[in-house]
Design a protein around this motif. Structure first.
Motif, PDB file in Angstrom:
ATOM      1  N   ILE A  63       0.675  26.146   9.965  1.00 41.04           N
ATOM      2  CA  ILE A  63       1.544  25.017  10.293  1.00 41.04           C
ATOM      3  C   ILE A  63       0.881  24.125  11.329  1.00 41.04           C
ATOM      4  CG2 ILE A  63       3.801  24.374  11.255  1.00 41.04           C
ATOM      5  CD1 ILE A  63       4.684  27.245  10.225  1.00 41.04           C
ATOM      6  N   ASP A  64       0.751  22.834  10.988  1.00 37.14           N
ATOM      7  CA  ASP A  64       0.074  21.860  11.852  1.00 37.14           C
ATOM      8  C   ASP A  64      -1.279  22.406  12.303  1.00 37.14           C
ATOM      9  OD1 ASP A  64       2.141  20.097  11.572  1.00 37.14           O
ATOM     10  OD2 ASP A  64       3.121  20.605  13.455  1.00 37.14           O
ATOM     11  N   PRO A  65      -2.254  22.448  11.387  1.00 36.40           N
ATOM     12  CA  PRO A  65      -3.532  23.124  11.664  1.00 36.40           C
ATOM     13  C   PRO A  65      -4.357  22.517  12.779  1.00 36.40           C
ATOM     14  CG  PRO A  65      -3.621  21.901   9.596  1.00 36.40           C
ATOM     15  CD  PRO A  65      -2.186  21.907  10.022  1.00 36.40           C
ATOM     16  N   GLY A  66      -3.985  21.322  13.244  1.00 37.77           N
ATOM     17  CA  GLY A  66      -4.611  20.791  14.442  1.00 37.77           C
ATOM     18  C   GLY A  66      -5.845  19.952  14.199  1.00 37.77           C
ATOM     19  N   SER A  67      -6.495  19.612  15.307  1.00 41.02           N
ATOM     20  CA  SER A  67      -7.669  18.744  15.291  1.00 41.02           C
ATOM     21  C   SER A  67      -8.894  19.494  14.808  1.00 41.02           C
ATOM     22  CB  SER A  67      -7.911  18.209  16.703  1.00 41.02           C
ATOM     23  OG  SER A  67      -9.176  17.599  16.791  1.00 41.02           O
ATOM     24  N   SER A  68      -9.807  18.756  14.202  1.00 38.18           N
ATOM     25  CA  SER A  68     -11.072  19.371  13.787  1.00 38.18           C
ATOM     26  C   SER A  68     -11.843  19.910  14.985  1.00 38.18           C
ATOM     27  CB  SER A  68     -11.913  18.356  13.011  1.00 38.18           C
ATOM     28  OG  SER A  68     -12.112  17.177  13.784  1.00 38.18           O
ATOM     29  N   SER A  69     -11.593  19.347  16.168  1.00 39.77           N
ATOM     30  CA  SER A  69     -12.281  19.834  17.365  1.00 39.77           C
ATOM     31  C   SER A  69     -11.796  21.215  17.791  1.00 39.77           C
ATOM     32  CB  SER A  69     -12.095  18.841  18.515  1.00 39.77           C
ATOM     33  OG  SER A  69     -10.728  18.744  18.875  1.00 39.77           O
ATOM     34  N   ASP A  70     -10.623  21.622  17.301  1.00 35.86           N
ATOM     35  CA  ASP A  70     -10.081  22.945  17.620  1.00 35.86           C
ATOM     36  C   ASP A  70     -10.360  23.965  16.514  1.00 35.86           C
ATOM     37  OD1 ASP A  70      -9.070  21.713  19.849  1.00 35.86           O
ATOM     38  OD2 ASP A  70      -6.989  21.689  19.167  1.00 35.86           O
ATOM     39  N   PHE A  71     -11.088  23.536  15.487  1.00 32.88           N
ATOM     40  CA  PHE A  71     -11.204  24.359  14.285  1.00 32.88           C
ATOM     41  C   PHE A  71     -11.789  25.744  14.555  1.00 32.88           C
ATOM     42  CE2 PHE A  71     -13.929  25.855  10.808  1.00 32.88           C
ATOM     43  CZ  PHE A  71     -12.938  26.166   9.889  1.00 32.88           C
ATOM     44  N   SER A  72     -12.809  25.840  15.376  1.00 43.02           N
ATOM     45  CA  SER A  72     -13.456  27.142  15.585  1.00 43.02           C
ATOM     46  C   SER A  72     -12.481  28.157  16.169  1.00 43.02           C
ATOM     47  CB  SER A  72     -14.685  26.992  16.486  1.00 43.02           C
ATOM     48  OG  SER A  72     -14.318  26.490  17.756  1.00 43.02           O
ATOM     49  N   THR A  73     -11.640  27.714  17.097  1.00 40.77           N
ATOM     50  CA  THR A  73     -10.641  28.616  17.679  1.00 40.77           C
ATOM     51  C   THR A  73      -9.626  29.055  16.634  1.00 40.77           C
ATOM     52  OG1 THR A  73     -10.860  27.619  19.881  1.00 40.77           O
ATOM     53  CG2 THR A  73      -8.827  28.820  19.419  1.00 40.77           C
ATOM     54  N   ILE A  74      -9.133  28.095  15.853  1.00 34.79           N
ATOM     55  CA  ILE A  74      -8.141  28.409  14.819  1.00 34.79           C
ATOM     56  C   ILE A  74      -8.738  29.367  13.794  1.00 34.79           C
ATOM     57  CG2 ILE A  74      -6.741  27.414  12.973  1.00 34.79           C
ATOM     58  CD1 ILE A  74      -6.701  24.820  14.717  1.00 34.79           C
ATOM     59  N   HIS A  75      -9.972  29.092  13.386  1.00 38.96           N
ATOM     60  CA  HIS A  75     -10.660  29.942  12.414  1.00 38.96           C
ATOM     61  C   HIS A  75     -10.719  31.394  12.908  1.00 38.96           C
ATOM     62  CE1 HIS A  75     -14.133  31.883  10.526  1.00 38.96           C
ATOM     63  NE2 HIS A  75     -13.986  31.040   9.501  1.00 38.96           N
ATOM     64  N   THR A  76     -11.123  31.554  14.160  1.00 41.33           N
ATOM     65  CA  THR A  76     -11.273  32.901  14.726  1.00 41.33           C
ATOM     66  C   THR A  76      -9.941  33.635  14.795  1.00 41.33           C
ATOM     67  OG1 THR A  76     -13.181  32.195  16.034  1.00 41.33           O
ATOM     68  CG2 THR A  76     -12.044  34.195  16.741  1.00 41.33           C
ATOM     69  N   LYS A  77      -8.908  32.950  15.272  1.00 43.19           N
ATOM     70  CA  LYS A  77      -7.615  33.612  15.467  1.00 43.19           C
ATOM     71  C   LYS A  77      -6.930  33.914  14.142  1.00 43.19           C
ATOM     72  CE  LYS A  77      -6.723  31.979  20.159  1.00 43.19           C
ATOM     73  NZ  LYS A  77      -5.795  31.305  21.078  1.00 43.19           N
ATOM     74  N   VAL A  78      -6.966  32.959  13.211  1.00 40.58           N
ATOM     75  CA  VAL A  78      -6.329  33.203  11.916  1.00 40.58           C
ATOM     76  C   VAL A  78      -7.046  34.333  11.175  1.00 40.58           C
ATOM     77  CG1 VAL A  78      -5.850  32.210   9.646  1.00 40.58           C
ATOM     78  CG2 VAL A  78      -5.391  30.880  11.712  1.00 40.58           C
ATOM     79  N   THR A  79      -8.379  34.328  11.239  1.00 42.46           N
ATOM     80  CA  THR A  79      -9.152  35.376  10.571  1.00 42.46           C
ATOM     81  C   THR A  79      -8.819  36.753  11.150  1.00 42.46           C
ATOM     82  OG1 THR A  79     -10.954  33.860  10.029  1.00 42.46           O
ATOM     83  CG2 THR A  79     -11.492  36.208  10.100  1.00 42.46           C
ATOM     84  N   SER A  80      -8.593  36.822  12.452  1.00 46.87           N
ATOM     85  CA  SER A  80      -8.254  38.104  13.069  1.00 46.87           C
ATOM     86  C   SER A  80      -6.914  38.636  12.588  1.00 46.87           C
ATOM     87  CB  SER A  80      -8.235  37.958  14.601  1.00 46.87           C
ATOM     88  OG  SER A  80      -7.069  37.265  15.035  1.00 46.87           O
ATOM     89  N   LEU A  81      -6.061  37.739  12.080  1.00 44.97           N
ATOM     90  CA  LEU A  81      -4.731  38.150  11.641  1.00 44.97           C
ATOM     91  C   LEU A  81      -4.653  38.473  10.155  1.00 44.97           C
ATOM     92  CD1 LEU A  81      -2.694  35.504  13.653  1.00 44.97           C
ATOM     93  CD2 LEU A  81      -2.589  37.973  13.995  1.00 44.97           C
ATOM     94  N   ILE A  82      -5.337  37.662   9.331  1.00 40.07           N
ATOM     95  CA  ILE A  82      -5.167  37.841   7.878  1.00 40.07           C
ATOM     96  C   ILE A  82      -6.483  38.157   7.162  1.00 40.07           C
ATOM     97  CG2 ILE A  82      -3.119  36.396   7.812  1.00 40.07           C
ATOM     98  CD1 ILE A  82      -4.833  34.133   6.648  1.00 40.07           C
ATOM     99  N   GLY A  83      -7.588  38.230   7.910  1.00 38.44           N
ATOM    100  CA  GLY A  83      -8.848  38.632   7.299  1.00 38.44           C
ATOM    101  C   GLY A  83      -9.743  37.504   6.851  1.00 38.44           C
ATOM    102  N   GLY A  84      -9.284  36.259   6.937  1.00 32.30           N
ATOM    103  CA  GLY A  84     -10.116  35.125   6.544  1.00 32.30           C
ATOM    104  C   GLY A  84      -9.262  33.944   6.108  1.00 32.30           C
ATOM    105  N   LEU A  85      -9.787  32.733   6.295  1.00 31.01           N
ATOM    106  CA  LEU A  85      -9.026  31.545   5.921  1.00 31.01           C
ATOM    107  C   LEU A  85      -8.806  31.447   4.423  1.00 31.01           C
ATOM    108  CD1 LEU A  85     -10.464  28.744   8.266  1.00 31.01           C
ATOM    109  CD2 LEU A  85      -8.460  30.182   8.590  1.00 31.01           C
TER     110      LEU A  85
END
Length: 382
Positions: A63-85
């Motif tokens: 939900i509201d995936p955010g700015s491209s400048s925040d992508f690395s953080t989002i990628h890391t946290k989401v991957t830790s929860l569901i195993g990968g984007l």
């Protein structure tokens, strides 16, 4: 799949791990020390039995995936929860601003090639130009009564036109009673604030953000009325900026938002300081009259308002208007009349209206009918 530990609130962990703030509902954003304005992407993980196939199913919504400048953080946290984007099922985007969803293009193109993109048609007309795949657009207008998730759960799109964009749409999760509100209830956050949960002090930053970006109070009042109709009632408001609102602050902030003057409501008055002396005279007359009826409870009533300090200085006895005289008078009268019988509220309303007229000031908007003022007051406001 095993779930890594998540933080419930330790501020030191916000930059490192997701925060589960409701069942299967995670904040997966980025926090830079000292910042006062940041985005809040959220992951809602649904798991259950598909009503059609009767098989176990999983649906992961960003939900509201955010700015491209925040992508690395989002990628890391989401991957830790569901195993990968690549395990994302869909992206929900509240409106078109780049800080809301500019990372959607890289996510949908490279990491989640099958994820749907859920937003309003007005939002899609703009964000499609971020090279988003047209065949994955899911319009919220088609699901006005709710969107069924293939795990037996349900989501409700909640349109909030002109808050602050024509096509803005909130998303309500009735299972967790979390409202993902987009810009609405978002705000600036004190640089020293700790944790994700909003406090009373957060209202100042919320108010400032809305007065800058929201066009008119009518849009906010309409949105608040819509939120109050949601069933079951909203328990948590998760905005796209600022901190998450819960508990008693939900109803308090809804009440304040409903009457908050913003944008065009305050633009002319905020810039016009030529009539402040006259507005101060009107306020003095109203308070003098009120003290004759209410005594020292006048000061007590004024002291209860967290908003009065935005436009006036109150030292416990004297109130001095510094800006927005009309709004300040309206707010003072509302405070004084609250809970009072017509025989007290009526004369206060009459004094405020007639005093403003004597100084050739704009007629204050007062709740005459609600306070059951004498009938002749309506003649003064026509």
């Amino acid at each position: 799949m095993s779930t890594p530990p998540v933080s419930t609130h330790p501020p030191s962990d916000l930059r490192l791990v997701p925060v589960e703030f409701a069942p299967e509902t995670f904040w997966v954003g980025k926090r830079d020390p000292g910042n006062i304005f940041y985005a809040n992407p959220y992951l809602r993980r649904f798991r259950g039995v598909d009503p059609k196939t009767q098989k176990q199913s999983e649906f992961n919504l960003l939900i509201d995936p955010g700015s491209s400048s925040d992508f690395s953080t989002i990628h890391t946290k989401v991957t830790s929860l569901i195993g990968g984007l690549e395990r994302l099922s869909a992206l929900f985007i509240n409106h078109q601003d780049p800080d809301v969803g500019s990372s959607a293009s890289i996510i949908s193109a490279r990491y989640a090639p099958r994820a749907g993109i859920v937003c309003s048609e007005d939002t899609w007309r703009l964000i499609v130009h971020m090279n988003l795949p047209r065949n994955r657009f899911i319009a919220t207008e088609k699901f006005a009564q709710g969107l069924n998730v293939p795990t037996g759960h349900r989501l409700i799109p909640v349109p909030t036109p002109f808050c602050h964009f024509r096509g803005a749409v909130m998303l309500y999760d009735p299972q967790t009673r979390v409202l993902f509100s987009g810009d609405l209830f978002g705000g600036l956050t004190d640089a020293n604030a700790q944790g994700l949960w909003a406090e009373e002090s957060d209202w100042k930053g919320i108010r400032a953000f809305h007065q800058i970006y929201m066009p008119v109070n009518a849009a906010l009042a309409r949105a608040v009325a819509t939120i109050r109709k949601l069933q079951p009632a909203v328990e948590i408001i998760a905005p796209q900026h600022g901190r998450i609102v819960r508990g008693a602050l939900v109803s308090q902030f809804l009440e304040r938002m409903e009457r908050l003057q913003v944008g065009l409501d305050i633009m002319d008055e905020a810039q016009d300081r030529t009539h402040l002396q006259a507005w101060n005279s009107v306020v003095d007359r109203v308070l003098t009259l009120a003290r004759g009826y209410l005594g020292t409870s006048v000061e007590t009533k004024l002291a209860t308002s967290p908003e009065l300090s935005d436009t006036a200085a109150f030292d416990g006895k004297r109130l001095t208007v510094n800006r927005m005289g009309k709004w300040t008078l309206e707010h003072v009268v509302d405070l004084l009349c609250q809970g009072e019988p017509p025989e007290i509220a009526g004369p206060i309303l009459v004094e405020a209206t007639s005093a403003a007229a004597e100084y050739n000031l704009p007629t204050p908007h007062l709740d005459i009918e609600g306070n059951a003022a004498p009938a002749h007051v309506s003649l003064l406001t026509s």
